[in-house]
Design an enzyme around this catalytic site. Structure first.
Site, short mmCIF file in Angstrom:
data_model
loop_
_atom_site.label_atom_id
_atom_site.label_comp_id
_atom_site.label_asym_id
_atom_site.label_seq_id
_atom_site.Cartn_x
_atom_site.Cartn_y
_atom_site.Cartn_z
N ASP A 186 -22.34 -8.37 -9.83
CA ASP A 186 -20.90 -8.41 -10.32
C ASP A 186 -20.87 -8.07 -11.74
O ASP A 186 -20.20 -7.23 -12.20
CB ASP A 186 -20.21 -9.55 -10.01
CG ASP A 186 -19.82 -9.79 -8.36
OD1 ASP A 186 -19.67 -8.90 -7.62
OD2 ASP A 186 -19.86 -10.93 -8.00
N LYS A 244 -20.22 -17.26 -1.88
CA LYS A 244 -21.35 -16.77 -2.86
C LYS A 244 -22.21 -17.93 -3.53
O LYS A 244 -23.23 -17.78 -4.15
CB LYS A 244 -20.55 -16.27 -4.03
CG LYS A 244 -19.96 -14.84 -3.78
CD LYS A 244 -19.14 -14.04 -4.78
CE LYS A 244 -18.68 -12.74 -4.65
NZ LYS A 244 -18.44 -11.96 -5.68
#
Ligand code: ATR
Length: 278
Positions: free
Chosen positions: A109, A68
Site C-alpha cells: 500500500d 491485514k
C-alpha cells in the site's frame, strides 16, 4: 486457458466480491501470456483459509480488510516496513529447501502511494500533508518516511492523530490550524467523499491552492469533490485508482519477478470500476 498447470493467485477479504484486483491482475497475466488465474475469496474461517491457500499451492495472495493484521500471526517472515506499519496486504508462498512451503508478508500500500505521488513530485525533501490517521494514513505515512519526505498530519480526532504523528516523527496539525499550512502535496487518507457521500470534502476548498499536488485514496467516485475542487484551482490531481494500480503493480513484481504492464492494468481497473457502477 486454465489447465493443470495454471498457477493460483487471489485476494482474501470480507466483503471481497466488489474487489477490482481480479480484473487488474488477470489482465496483467493475460497481457504477458502467463498461465495464472487470480480469484476473489472470502474465507469462512481465516486461519483454515490461510493454511488452505498454502497447502493448495497458491503463489501470491492479496489481503484486504479486515484481515491485514490477523494474517501476520502465521507468516514465516514479515517485511520490515510491513512490520512497522503493522499490516500486510501481500502474501508470497515459496517452497523452502526442505520442500515445505513458507509464507512471506509484505505491504505494498505504501509503495502504491509513493509511486502514485512520485509520478507528480520528487518526494525526497518534499512536505506532504496527510489527512487522516487510520490504517491507510499509517501505511502512506510510513512510506513517505522511507522516501525522506517531511510529513504533516491532521485528523478529526486529535488524540488519534497525535499518536500516529508521533510514531511517524511527523508534525501534528490541529484541524483548526490547517489554514496556516503550505505543502507540496495533500493526501486524503480518510473515507470522506466516498459514495454515497460524494458531496463531502475533507478540507475547505478555499485552502486547496496551497498545494501543488492533491491525491485522494477514495476512488468511488473516481473524480471526488476534493479532486474536482483541486483541479479548478490548478492543482495536479491523482485519483485513488492510481494508488490501487501501483500497489497491485508492486505485488505483481514481487510475485512474478516481471515488470508489470501498468497501462493494461490501469485500463482493466477503470473498466472494472465502471462495470461495477453500471
Ligand atoms: P482506514 O483503515 O481505511 O484508513 P479507518 O481506520 O476507519 O479507515 O480511518 C478512517 C480515517 O478517516 C480516520 O482518520 C477518521 O478520523 P477519526 O480518527 O476522527 O475517526 C477519518 N474520517 C472518517 N470519517 C470522517 C469524517 N466524516 N470527517 C473527518 N474524518 C473522517
Amino acid at each position: 486457458m486454465i489447465n493443470g498447470h495454471t498457477q493460483l493467485y487471489g485476494i482474501i477479504g470480507d466483503p471481497v466480491e466488489h474487489s477490482l484486483s481480479p480484473a487488474m491482475h488477470n489482465a496483467a497475466f493475460q497481457a504477458l501470456g502467463i498461465n495464472a488465474v487470480y480469484l476473489a475469496m472470502r474465507p469462512m474461517h481465516l486461519q483454515e483459509g490461510f493454511h488452505g491457500l498454502r497447502s493448495l499451492g497458491f503463489v501470491g495472495v492479496s489481503v484486504t480488510v479486515p484481515f491485514k493484521v490477523a494474517v501476520m500471526e502465521w507468516l514465516d517472515t514479515v517485511d520490515p516496513v510491513a512490520k512497522a506499519i503493522g499490516a500486510v496486504n501481500t502474501l508470497h508462498f515459496q517452497p523452502a529447501l526442505d520442500g515445505s512451503i513458507t509464507c512471506h508478508g509484505y505491504n505494498t500500500d505504501w509503495l502504491g502511494a509513493n509511486r502514485a505521488l512520485a509520478e507528480a513530485i520528487d518526494l525526497t525533501g518534499s512536505t506532504i500533508l496527510i489527512l487522516g490517521a487510520g490504517g491507510a494514513a499509517r501505511a502512506i505515512g510510513f512510506g513517505l518516511r522511507q522516501e525522506g519526505a517531511r510529513i504533516l498530519l491532521t485528523n478529526r480526532s486529535e488524540a488519534i492523530g497525535r499518536r500516529l504523528a508521533d510514531e511517524l516523527q511527523a508534525c501534528f496539525i490541529p484541524p483548526a490550524a490547517i489554514a496556516d499550512v503550505r505543502a507540496d502535496a495533500l493526501v486524503n487518507a480518510t473515507s470522506v467523499g466516498m459514495q454515497p457521500h460524494d458531496g463531502a470534502i475533507p478540507i475547505a476548498p478555499d485552502l486547496l491552492d496551497r498545494f501543488t499536488v492533491v491525491m485522494d485514496i477514495v476512488y468511488a467516485p473516481l473524480e471526488t469533490r476534493l479532486l474536482k475542487e483541486a483541479a479548478t484551482r490548478g492543482c495536479h490531481t491523482i485519483d485513488g485508482l492510481r494508488m490501487l494500480l501501483h500497489q497491485g503493480a508492486a505485488q505483481f513484481r514481487l510475485w512474478t519477478g516481471l515488470e508489470p504492464p501498468a497501462e493494461v492494468m490501469r485500463t482493466a481497473l477503470v473498466n472494472a470500476f465502471h462495470a461495477r457502477c453500471a
